[in-house]
Design a protein around this motif. Structure first.
Motif, mmCIF file in Angstrom:
data_model
loop_
_atom_site.group_PDB
_atom_site.id
_atom_site.type_symbol
_atom_site.label_atom_id
_atom_site.label_comp_id
_atom_site.label_asym_id
_atom_site.label_seq_id
_atom_site.Cartn_x
_atom_site.Cartn_y
_atom_site.Cartn_z
ATOM 1 N N LEU A 111 2.217 -1.982 3.839
ATOM 2 C CA LEU A 111 1.853 -1.734 2.279
ATOM 3 C C LEU A 111 3.205 -2.273 1.604
ATOM 4 C CD1 LEU A 111 0.425 -0.311 0.037
ATOM 5 C CD2 LEU A 111 1.781 1.596 0.410
ATOM 6 N N VAL A 112 2.773 -3.193 0.943
ATOM 7 C CA VAL A 112 3.873 -3.797 -0.060
ATOM 8 C C VAL A 112 3.784 -3.097 -1.459
ATOM 9 C CG1 VAL A 112 4.774 -5.913 -1.107
ATOM 10 C CG2 VAL A 112 3.746 -6.005 1.183
ATOM 11 N N ILE A 113 4.883 -2.474 -1.782
ATOM 12 C CA ILE A 113 5.103 -1.995 -3.214
ATOM 13 C C ILE A 113 5.389 -2.927 -4.165
ATOM 14 C CG2 ILE A 113 5.692 -0.009 -4.606
ATOM 15 C CD1 ILE A 113 5.615 1.638 -1.854
ATOM 16 N N GLY A 114 5.043 -3.532 -5.241
ATOM 17 C CA GLY A 114 5.444 -4.492 -6.177
ATOM 18 C C GLY A 114 5.010 -5.486 -6.250
ATOM 19 N N GLY A 115 4.421 -6.081 -7.517
ATOM 20 C CA GLY A 115 3.604 -7.296 -7.339
ATOM 21 C C GLY A 115 4.509 -8.489 -7.962
ATOM 22 N N GLY A 116 5.533 -8.251 -8.060
ATOM 23 C CA GLY A 116 6.588 -9.485 -8.630
ATOM 24 C C GLY A 116 6.795 -10.556 -7.541
#
Length: 434
Positions: free
Chosen positions: A8-13
């Motif tokens: 799970l990756v948190i952050g869409g930068g």
């Protein structure tokens, strides 16, 4: 019960999207959640450069500069439709730095990163060269060098598109509101920020790439203690009507030793920045202050034969950089732009990897280094792969955009020239599919 995903990756930068792409390309199952839109925060509010960071040489950050210069070449090869070399004029101002120091810095800049596609540095007489026509005559000597201009928001989106094509789920306007370890996995609650609906998800690992919100995710969402801290710095840009002819830009030495970039922007505009100011508010509400506008205009009026005022500013934008805080008593400009990681977890517990610091230029290396740190938890994951893989739309022979675009225009003569250029510089070879 749905089986846990791998990551799970948190952050869409840019960092989060780069991680999602890298991990999906290694064969891992990936979900990325972003509480707003892709690149909505810092990643669309940069100076729009993939650059080595000439100024960082003064702080002896040779490893960071070398890595960044190498990444310039990687991005030029991977996405030639959204990135290209930009010629920059650096007038010499002896009040800031001696000429020999600038020459030495530019020599290192030319040679640290294995330059291939980016031209080298040359000296320039501003009283004779056309680039000096608009400049204050007090400045005579200077240098011309190159860095790489890049559409920062599009670079972020292309990484997300590639991640999706490789099987990742990309969830925008979806906030991670809770994280807790349940044995070997993380249990996450994701909330749709528009409808309020929630969903449950389990993941073998979490990559915290939340940028200015990295500490919020650690302490507020995952309730984890951290050894590291971030230092938030605001950078602001202004946009004016362009007052010079040509596709080159300028780099100006400010009294506080910052380098201010003056760039051609769109068809007839100029993009100027950036400031560097400690920031203590909430990143969502960041905006330029009048003092920042005055600071940038003052530098322009010193170097150029102009008399610009706040009324000439057409637009402005600000972003918050999340820098790694090493507890040193430094000005905002002197804080390192390097990145570091904090890993929690062991062989029997679900790991969380949090990224602190970094800059848009080194996003790919940050993702690669991060996945290398998670490799012990995913022995089945594939090897490093992103250094030679084009981004969506970037598969052009020899990464030569000009040659490809000539063929694109010939194949679509009915397209108006401005629209053809826009489609090509947005979608690259995917414009054929359009």
């Amino acid at each position: 019960m749905t089986a846990p995903i791998d990551l799970l990756v948190i952050g869409g930068g840019i960092n989060g999207c780069g991680v999602a792409r890298d991990a999906a390309g290694r064969g891992l199952s990936v979900t990325l959640c972003e509480k707003g839109d892709l690149a909505e925060g810092t990643s669309s509010r940069s100076g729009k450069y993939i650059h080595g960071g000439l100024r960082y040489l003064e702080y002896y950050e040779f490893r960071l500069v070398r890595e960044a210069l190498i990444e310039r070449e990687v991005v030029l090869a991977a996405a030639p439709h959204i990135a290209w070399p930009l010629r920059l004029i650096l007038p010499h101002s002896p009040d800031q730095r001696p000429r020999w120091l600038i020459r030495l810095g530019l020599f290192l800049y030319d040679n640290l990163g294995g330059r291939k596609r980016v031209p080298g540095t040359s000296a320039i007489d501003l009283h004779k060269a056309p680039e000096g026509k608009v400049m204050n005559k007090a400045f005579r000597k200077g240098f011309a060098y190159y860095d790489v201009w890049c559409d920062d928001a599009r670079l972020t989106v292309l990484n997300a598109i590639d991640a999706h094509r490789r099987g990742a789920d990309i969830l925008t306007r979806t906030e991670c509101v809770s994280l807790s370890r349940e044995g070997p996995v993380w249990a996450a609650t994701l909330r749709d920020v528009e409808t309020g609906q929630t969903r449950q998800l389990k993941a073998r690992a979490v990559f915290n790439a939340a940028g200015p919100w990295v500490e919020n995710v650690l302490g507020g969402v995952a309730r984890q203690n951290s050894r590291f801290k971030t230092r938030l710095v605001k950078g602001s840009h202004i946009i004016l009507k362009r007052w010079w002819e040509g596709d080159h830009g300028y780099v100006l030495q400010a009294p506080d030793k910052r380098l201010i970039f003056v760039n051609p922007y769109l068809e007839d505009l100029a993009l100027i920045g950036t400031t560097d100011i400690p920031f203590e508010g909430t990143p969502e509400t960041v905006a330029i202050a009048p003092e920042e506008t005055e600071y940038l205009l003052g530098i322009l009026n010193r170097y150029f034969d102009v008399a610009l005022t706040a009324e000439d500013v057409r637009h402005s934008y600000s972003g918050v950089r999340s820098l790694f805080d090493d507890d040193a008593d430094k000005s905002a400009s002197a804080v390192t732009r390097d990145y570091t990681f904090e890993l929690s977890g062991d062989a029997d517990r679900a790991p969380m990897l949090s990224a602190f610091g970094g800059k848009i230029t080194t996003f790919r290396k940050l993702a690669e280094h991060g996945m290398q740190k998670l490799k012990p938890f995913f022995p089945e994951a594939g090897a490093d792969w992103t250094s030679t893989a084009p981004l969506p739309g970037g598969s052009m022979p020899n990464a030569d955009f000009a040659a490809w675009f000539e063929g694109f225009e010939a194949n679509h003569p009915w397209l108006p020239a401005p629209l053809a250029k826009h489609l090509a510089q947005t979608y690259g070879t995917d414009a054929e599919r359009l």
